[in-house]
Motif scaffolding. Structure first.
Motif, PDB file in Angstrom:
ATOM      1  N   ASN A 277      37.489-127.095-110.723  1.00 34.83           N
ATOM      2  CA  ASN A 277      38.834-126.901-110.192  1.00 34.83           C
ATOM      3  C   ASN A 277      38.835-126.927-108.663  1.00 34.83           C
TER       4      ASN A 277
ATOM      5  N   SER B  34      46.701-131.717-121.770  1.00 31.71           N
ATOM      6  CA  SER B  34      46.183-130.514-121.144  1.00 31.71           C
ATOM      7  C   SER B  34      44.668-130.628-121.046  1.00 31.71           C
TER       8      SER B  34
ATOM      9  N   SER C 286      41.021-128.510-119.391  1.00 26.52           N
ATOM     10  CA  SER C 286      40.494-127.247-118.885  1.00 26.52           C
ATOM     11  C   SER C 286      39.344-127.549-117.932  1.00 26.52           C
TER      12      SER C 286
ATOM     13  N   THR D 116      36.330-125.853-115.134  1.00 31.27           N
ATOM     14  CA  THR D 116      35.603-124.668-114.682  1.00 31.27           C
ATOM     15  C   THR D 116      36.052-124.362-113.259  1.00 31.27           C
TER      16      THR D 116
END
Length: 143
Positions: A34, A26, A28, A30
């Motif tokens: 993205n 996974s 992440s 910003t």
């Protein structure tokens, strides 16, 4: 048949993969990252995001296809114009034959004079189309 000579009954469903992908990670991103990621994914033309990510990580070659909508529209309209030019050529030949078959030589010559002027205008238009196409290719397609 198995080794005993008996038939195995097929239970249906998918055949199991030899090396199933069972490890998941996974990350992440910003909002800016993205947006850039989604843009790159769309440009790659790939259908599965997981395949795209794996290709990026393992530095496989990713082909990006950029379609210029303006160039496509121009090409479609230009193709339509050439189809109309072909139709005009066929009609032109039919009109000339009909004029000489159905009218006197003097009336046919008068009508042909008008048709000749329209043909000259059509030739100018064709030349302008060629010039615009060359300009369009130079400015937009060869970048």
């Amino acid at each position: 048949m198995d080794s005993n000579g008996t038939h195995k009954k097929h239970k249906g469903g998918r055949h199991p993969k030899d090396d199933p992908a069972s490890f998941r990670y996974s990350i992440s991103l910003t909002a800016v990252e993205n947006a850039k990621f989604l843009t790159l994914f769309e440009q790659s033309g790939m259908n599965v995001m997981a395949h795209f990510i794996a290709a990026c990580i393992f530095q496989k070659t990713i082909t990006t296809v950029k379609i210029d909508k303006a160039a496509m529209d121009y090409h479609v309209k230009l193709t339509g114009l050439f189809a109309q030019f072909r139709a005009i050529r066929v009609n032109y030949n039919q009109v000339v034959k009909m004029l000489y078959n159905n009218f006197t030589e003097k009336k046919a010559a008068a009508a042909l004079y008008k048709l000749e002027n329209q043909t000259i205008e059509l030739a100018r238009l064709g030349q302008k189309i060629i010039e615009l196409t060359i300009e369009f290719e130079a400015n937009h397609l060869n970048k």
